[in-house]
Design a protein around this motif. Structure first.
Motif, PDB file in Angstrom:
ATOM      1  N   ALA A  98      -1.661  17.142  -7.245  1.00  0.00           N
ATOM      2  CA  ALA A  98      -0.403  16.563  -6.781  1.00  0.00           C
ATOM      3  C   ALA A  98      -0.526  15.047  -6.654  1.00  0.00           C
ATOM      4  O   ALA A  98       0.389  14.310  -7.041  1.00  0.00           O
ATOM      5  N   THR A  99      -1.653  14.587  -6.144  1.00  0.00           N
ATOM      6  CA  THR A  99      -1.883  13.152  -6.011  1.00  0.00           C
ATOM      7  C   THR A  99      -1.888  12.474  -7.372  1.00  0.00           C
ATOM      8  O   THR A  99      -1.281  11.417  -7.556  1.00  0.00           O
ATOM      9  N   GLU A 100      -2.551  13.096  -8.346  1.00  0.00           N
ATOM     10  CA  GLU A 100      -2.585  12.546  -9.704  1.00  0.00           C
ATOM     11  C   GLU A 100      -1.185  12.482 -10.302  1.00  0.00           C
ATOM     12  O   GLU A 100      -0.780  11.467 -10.879  1.00  0.00           O
ATOM     13  N   GLY A 101      -0.435  13.553 -10.165  1.00  0.00           N
ATOM     14  CA  GLY A 101       0.915  13.602 -10.726  1.00  0.00           C
ATOM     15  C   GLY A 101       1.851  12.604 -10.067  1.00  0.00           C
ATOM     16  O   GLY A 101       2.618  11.912 -10.743  1.00  0.00           O
ATOM     17  N   LEU A 102       1.775  12.504  -8.752  1.00  0.00           N
ATOM     18  CA  LEU A 102       2.628  11.550  -8.048  1.00  0.00           C
ATOM     19  C   LEU A 102       2.242  10.106  -8.366  1.00  0.00           C
ATOM     20  O   LEU A 102       3.108   9.237  -8.455  1.00  0.00           O
ATOM     21  N   THR A 103       0.961   9.866  -8.553  1.00  0.00           N
ATOM     22  CA  THR A 103       0.528   8.520  -8.938  1.00  0.00           C
ATOM     23  C   THR A 103       1.056   8.175 -10.322  1.00  0.00           C
ATOM     24  O   THR A 103       1.516   7.052 -10.560  1.00  0.00           O
ATOM     25  N   LEU A 104       1.027   9.126 -11.233  1.00  0.00           N
ATOM     26  CA  LEU A 104       1.574   8.903 -12.573  1.00  0.00           C
ATOM     27  C   LEU A 104       3.073   8.594 -12.495  1.00  0.00           C
ATOM     28  O   LEU A 104       3.544   7.628 -13.105  1.00  0.00           O
ATOM     29  N   LEU A 105       3.816   9.391 -11.742  1.00  0.00           N
ATOM     30  CA  LEU A 105       5.253   9.160 -11.608  1.00  0.00           C
ATOM     31  C   LEU A 105       5.552   7.826 -10.927  1.00  0.00           C
ATOM     32  O   LEU A 105       6.496   7.124 -11.311  1.00  0.00           O
ATOM     33  N   THR A 106       4.749   7.463  -9.933  1.00  0.00           N
ATOM     34  CA  THR A 106       4.926   6.178  -9.264  1.00  0.00           C
ATOM     35  C   THR A 106       4.708   5.030 -10.236  1.00  0.00           C
ATOM     36  O   THR A 106       5.479   4.059 -10.260  1.00  0.00           O
ATOM     37  N   GLY A 107       3.670   5.141 -11.060  1.00  0.00           N
ATOM     38  CA  GLY A 107       3.409   4.103 -12.057  1.00  0.00           C
ATOM     39  C   GLY A 107       4.525   3.997 -13.076  1.00  0.00           C
ATOM     40  O   GLY A 107       4.950   2.894 -13.442  1.00  0.00           O
ATOM     41  N   LEU A 108       5.025   5.141 -13.524  1.00  0.00           N
ATOM     42  CA  LEU A 108       6.123   5.117 -14.491  1.00  0.00           C
ATOM     43  C   LEU A 108       7.386   4.522 -13.873  1.00  0.00           C
ATOM     44  O   LEU A 108       8.088   3.735 -14.520  1.00  0.00           O
ATOM     45  N   TYR A 109       7.674   4.882 -12.612  1.00  0.00           N
ATOM     46  CA  TYR A 109       8.852   4.294 -11.968  1.00  0.00           C
ATOM     47  C   TYR A 109       8.679   2.785 -11.793  1.00  0.00           C
ATOM     48  O   TYR A 109       9.619   2.025 -12.024  1.00  0.00           O
ATOM     49  N   SER A 135      12.918  -1.730  -3.547  1.00  0.00           N
ATOM     50  CA  SER A 135      12.309  -0.892  -4.578  1.00  0.00           C
ATOM     51  C   SER A 135      10.806  -1.160  -4.679  1.00  0.00           C
ATOM     52  O   SER A 135      10.003  -0.228  -4.706  1.00  0.00           O
ATOM     53  N   ASN A 136      10.449  -2.419  -4.740  1.00  0.00           N
ATOM     54  CA  ASN A 136       9.030  -2.756  -4.856  1.00  0.00           C
ATOM     55  C   ASN A 136       8.254  -2.349  -3.607  1.00  0.00           C
ATOM     56  O   ASN A 136       7.127  -1.859  -3.707  1.00  0.00           O
ATOM     57  N   THR A 137       8.846  -2.539  -2.424  1.00  0.00           N
ATOM     58  CA  THR A 137       8.151  -2.185  -1.195  1.00  0.00           C
ATOM     59  C   THR A 137       7.930  -0.676  -1.100  1.00  0.00           C
ATOM     60  O   THR A 137       6.830  -0.221  -0.782  1.00  0.00           O
ATOM     61  N   ALA A 138       8.953   0.096  -1.385  1.00  0.00           N
ATOM     62  CA  ALA A 138       8.817   1.555  -1.318  1.00  0.00           C
ATOM     63  C   ALA A 138       7.828   2.065  -2.361  1.00  0.00           C
ATOM     64  O   ALA A 138       6.951   2.880  -2.051  1.00  0.00           O
ATOM     65  N   THR A 139       7.955   1.580  -3.590  1.00  0.00           N
ATOM     66  CA  THR A 139       7.052   2.024  -4.650  1.00  0.00           C
ATOM     67  C   THR A 139       5.624   1.595  -4.353  1.00  0.00           C
ATOM     68  O   THR A 139       4.672   2.368  -4.541  1.00  0.00           O
ATOM     69  N   GLY A 140       5.458   0.370  -3.875  1.00  0.00           N
ATOM     70  CA  GLY A 140       4.122  -0.113  -3.529  1.00  0.00           C
ATOM     71  C   GLY A 140       3.502   0.674  -2.392  1.00  0.00           C
ATOM     72  O   GLY A 140       2.303   0.994  -2.426  1.00  0.00           O
ATOM     73  N   ALA A 141       4.304   1.011  -1.388  1.00  0.00           N
ATOM     74  CA  ALA A 141       3.782   1.791  -0.267  1.00  0.00           C
ATOM     75  C   ALA A 141       3.324   3.172  -0.728  1.00  0.00           C
ATOM     76  O   ALA A 141       2.262   3.655  -0.309  1.00  0.00           O
ATOM     77  N   VAL A 142       4.092   3.793  -1.599  1.00  0.00           N
ATOM     78  CA  VAL A 142       3.695   5.105  -2.141  1.00  0.00           C
ATOM     79  C   VAL A 142       2.394   4.972  -2.927  1.00  0.00           C
ATOM     80  O   VAL A 142       1.473   5.789  -2.783  1.00  0.00           O
ATOM     81  N   ALA A 143       2.273   3.926  -3.730  1.00  0.00           N
ATOM     82  CA  ALA A 143       1.051   3.719  -4.518  1.00  0.00           C
ATOM     83  C   ALA A 143      -0.160   3.474  -3.612  1.00  0.00           C
ATOM     84  O   ALA A 143      -1.252   3.979  -3.883  1.00  0.00           O
ATOM     85  N   VAL A 144       0.026   2.723  -2.534  1.00  0.00           N
ATOM     86  CA  VAL A 144      -1.074   2.479  -1.586  1.00  0.00           C
ATOM     87  C   VAL A 144      -1.526   3.793  -0.963  1.00  0.00           C
ATOM     88  O   VAL A 144      -2.726   4.099  -0.910  1.00  0.00           O
ATOM     89  N   VAL A 145      -0.575   4.598  -0.493  1.00  0.00           N
ATOM     90  CA  VAL A 145      -0.920   5.878   0.139  1.00  0.00           C
ATOM     91  C   VAL A 145      -1.633   6.791  -0.853  1.00  0.00           C
ATOM     92  O   VAL A 145      -2.663   7.401  -0.527  1.00  0.00           O
TER      93      VAL A 145
END
Length: 143
Positions: free
Chosen positions: A34-45, A118-128
């Motif tokens: 799940a972490t791998e998949g969410l990281t991929l989706l976060t990067g694509l977004y 957008s950048n703050t939310a996406t960045g926070a998800v990527a950090v987590v």
């Protein structure tokens, strides 16, 4: 001096199979997948966010595109060769931190509240997600 056995190649190390098996066990866990998949989706977004939010054509858009692709490629590495990339979770966290501060570092007249949000939310998800990957790697080292 400690009694340390020397091996000419890493493949000859007696614990290499155990280390690879443990990495395979971790990457097979649903939480790791799940972490791998969410990281991929976060990067694509992050990569497509300039067109989704509507701030394409400025330096921040280029930054988001490049860092988003880098994050997605990193996530693909987590998914395919976890035993070689598990230590790169810190890089995902660093990309997320950059996404958070980029609107202020790359000052541009078209930086809007939507861009910052957008950048703050996406960045926070990527950090987590990066910290979660790092935690899995640390747990791997402890067992």
């Amino acid at each position: 001096m400690a009694d340390v056995a020397m091996h000419s190649r890493i493949e000859e190390h007696p614990d290499i199979q155990a280390m690879r098996l443990r990495a395979a066990e971790i990457s097979a866990q649903p939480s790791a997948q799940a972490t791998e998949g969410l990281t991929l989706l976060t990067g694509l977004y992050l990569a497509i966010s300039p067109w989704v939010i509507g701030f394409n054509g400025n330096p921040l858009a280029v930054s988001n595109l490049v860092t988003g692709i880098a994050l997605a490629v990193l996530a693909l590495g987590f998914g395919s060769v976890f035993e070689r990339t598990f230590g790169m979770g810190w890089a995902a966290a660093a990309i997320g931190a950059w996404a958070i501060i980029a609107p202020w570092v790359i000052q541009h007249a078209t930086t809007t509240t939507g861009t910052i949000a957008s950048n703050t939310a996406t960045g926070a998800v990527a950090v987590v997600l990066g910290l979660m990957t790092t935690a899995m790697a640390m747990a791997r080292g402890r067992s």
